[in-house]
Design an enzyme around this catalytic site. Structure first.
Site, PDB file in Angstrom:
ATOM      1  CG  ASP A   9      60.184  63.193  75.435  1.00 38.40           C
ATOM      2  OD1 ASP A   9      60.574  64.212  74.845  1.00 38.40           O
ATOM      3  OD2 ASP A   9      59.080  62.668  75.200  1.00 38.40           O
ATOM      4  CB  SER A  10      58.362  67.079  77.098  1.00 39.41           C
ATOM      5  OG  SER A  10      57.937  66.451  75.907  1.00 39.41           O
ATOM      6  CE1 TYR A  41      58.496  69.985  79.562  1.00 38.38           C
ATOM      7  CE2 TYR A  41      60.739  70.008  78.736  1.00 38.38           C
ATOM      8  CZ  TYR A  41      59.852  69.786  79.767  1.00 38.38           C
ATOM      9  OH  TYR A  41      60.325  69.372  80.983  1.00 38.38           O
ATOM     10  N   GLY A  42      56.550  71.839  73.404  1.00 43.47           N
ATOM     11  CA  GLY A  42      56.767  72.381  72.060  1.00 43.47           C
ATOM     12  C   GLY A  42      56.330  73.814  71.826  1.00 43.47           C
ATOM     13  CB  CYS A  72      62.959  65.934  74.277  1.00 42.88           C
ATOM     14  SG  CYS A  72      61.762  67.258  74.059  1.00 42.88           S
ATOM     15  CG  ASN A  73      63.868  66.120  67.861  1.00 38.47           C
ATOM     16  OD1 ASN A  73      64.860  66.128  67.155  1.00 38.47           O
ATOM     17  ND2 ASN A  73      63.150  65.029  68.062  1.00 38.47           N
ATOM     18  CB  THR A  74      61.021  70.595  72.118  1.00 39.35           C
ATOM     19  OG1 THR A  74      60.147  70.002  71.156  1.00 39.35           O
ATOM     20  CG2 THR A  74      60.590  72.008  72.394  1.00 39.35           C
ATOM     21  CD  GLU A 157      52.696  63.228  76.056  1.00 41.62           C
ATOM     22  OE1 GLU A 157      52.203  63.029  77.163  1.00 41.62           O
ATOM     23  OE2 GLU A 157      53.900  63.003  75.813  1.00 41.62           O
ATOM     24  CB  CYS A 191      58.611  65.600  67.231  1.00 46.24           C
ATOM     25  SG  CYS A 191      57.685  65.450  68.770  1.00 46.24           S
ATOM     26  CB  THR A 192      61.089  61.548  70.573  1.00 51.59           C
ATOM     27  OG1 THR A 192      60.611  62.433  71.601  1.00 51.59           O
ATOM     28  CG2 THR A 192      62.530  61.871  70.271  1.00 51.59           C
ATOM     29  CG  HIS A 193      55.504  62.882  71.512  1.00 54.43           C
ATOM     30  ND1 HIS A 193      56.577  63.470  72.120  1.00 54.43           N
ATOM     31  CD2 HIS A 193      54.574  62.694  72.481  1.00 54.43           C
ATOM     32  CE1 HIS A 193      56.311  63.637  73.409  1.00 54.43           C
ATOM     33  NE2 HIS A 193      55.100  63.175  73.645  1.00 54.43           N
TER      34      HIS A 193
HETATM   35  N1  DGL Z   1      59.001  64.706  72.064  1.00 55.09           N
HETATM   36  C1  DGL Z   1      59.437  66.043  72.017  1.00 55.09           C
HETATM   37  C2  DGL Z   1      60.317  66.310  70.835  1.00 55.09           C
HETATM   38  O1  DGL Z   1      61.003  65.424  70.367  1.00 55.09           O
HETATM   39  C3  DGL Z   1      58.440  67.158  72.085  1.00 55.09           C
HETATM   40  C4  DGL Z   1      57.239  67.098  72.732  1.00 55.09           C
HETATM   41  C5  DGL Z   1      56.658  68.310  73.343  1.00 55.09           C
HETATM   42  O2  DGL Z   1      56.204  69.228  72.636  1.00 55.09           O
HETATM   43  O3  DGL Z   1      56.656  68.286  74.551  1.00 55.09           O
HETATM   44  O4  DGL Z   1      60.359  67.418  70.352  1.00 55.09           O
END
Ligand code: DGL
Length: 278
Positions: A9-10, A41-42, A72-74, A157, A191-193
């Site tokens: 993941d990011s 990353y988003g 990570c979805n992104t 974060e 988004c996994t966050h």
């Molecule tokens: N956790 C990441 C996701 O599922 C994204 C986080 C990011 O923007 O870095 O999309």
């Protein structure tokens, strides 16, 4: 050498998926890599997300992982297809990189009674329209509304999500999404966050709206995948080890990660400069 399952993941969000995977597939060896120094990353460009993700995937391959999950979805939206179809050409064909969007798209329509759902994700995930494309393959009649939540990953974060002021930012995006249709009865945290915001999200919604985190969905799909690919399953080593790596400060990672992972986490540092060394 071990042959662990790599989870990427990011940052720390992928630990919500890792938790579910480790519960449903205990006994395997795992390596988690969070690219915290370059997260989020988003909001980044396609090329940057692809470059960062591919570097991290190559590093996980070097650690002996035959199978990597982009938790990570992104990264799944912006980098997975290029990695699978271009970057991995010429590599050992038994290596696999899987994402989180397709397994989620395969089942998400089953949660909705009204057949109208909302997707909450990063700008990158929403703009890619990956969920719209994938969901339409499995549930062509499902109406899908999307909302980007660019401030939620920084909120999580930074640890600020626990403070009362975060409720305002949570409500703002939910209001925008729910205003798109009164019939939305299911929200996907794409988004996994975001599962860390689960209580704050639920507090802002009517009781009839279901909020779905994807960890268990992805884990269940991986269990099924390994059943269907015994040749890959047999390659995976099974001494029950879990290693955590971050590209940023380890003490910060450990402090936040324990909450995402629901148990104490001790990480090691890996520098992104190592990624460019052949
Ligand atoms: N956790 C990441 C996701 O599922 C994204 C986080 C990011 O923007 O870095 O999309």
């Amino acid at each position: 050498m071990t042959h662990p399952i790599g989870i990427f993941d990011s940052g720390i969000g992928g630990l919500t998926v890792f938790r579910s995977i480790a519960e449903q597939l205990p006994g395997y060896d795992y390596i988690y890599l969070g690219d915290n120094s370059r997260a989020p990353y988003g909001n980044r460009s396609f090329n940057t997300i692809h470059q960062y993700t591919w570097e991290c995937v190559q590093w996980l391959f070097k650690q002996g992982c035959p199978l990597i999950i982009l938790a990570c979805n992104t990264a799944s939206a912006k980098a997975l297809r290029t990695i699978q179809q271009k970057d991995m050409q010429g590599l050992d064909p038994s290596k696999r990189v899987l994402g989180v969007i397709r397994p989620t798209a395969e089942v998400i329509g089953n949660y909705s009674t009204t057949k109208e759902i909302g997707i909450l994700g990063t700008v990158g995930t929403v703009q890619s329209e990956s969920y719209l494309i994938e969901i339409s393959k499995f549930f062509p009649d499902l109406k899908v509304y999307q909302q980007a939540c660019p401030l939620w990953v920084p909120l999580v974060e930074s640890g600020e999500y626990e403070k009362p002021g975060s409720a305002y930012l949570v409500k703002e995006y939910l209001d925008e999404l729910m205003a798109q249709s009164p019939n939305i009865d299911t929200l996907l945290l794409a988004c996994t966050h975001y599962p860390l915001l689960m209580n704050k999200i639920k507090a802002q919604l009517p009781a009839n709206v279901k909020v779905i985190a994807q960890g268990d969905i992805v884990a269940k799909s991986l269990v099924d995948y390994l059943h269907r690919h015994p040749e890959l399953e047999q390659k995976l080593s099974k001494s029950g080890s879990m290693k955590f790596y971050t590209t940023d400060d380890t003490s910060e990672f450990d402090r936040h990660a324990s909450r995402f992972f629901s148990e104490p986490v001790t990480s090691k540092y890996v520098s992104v400069t190592e990624f460019s060394c052949k």
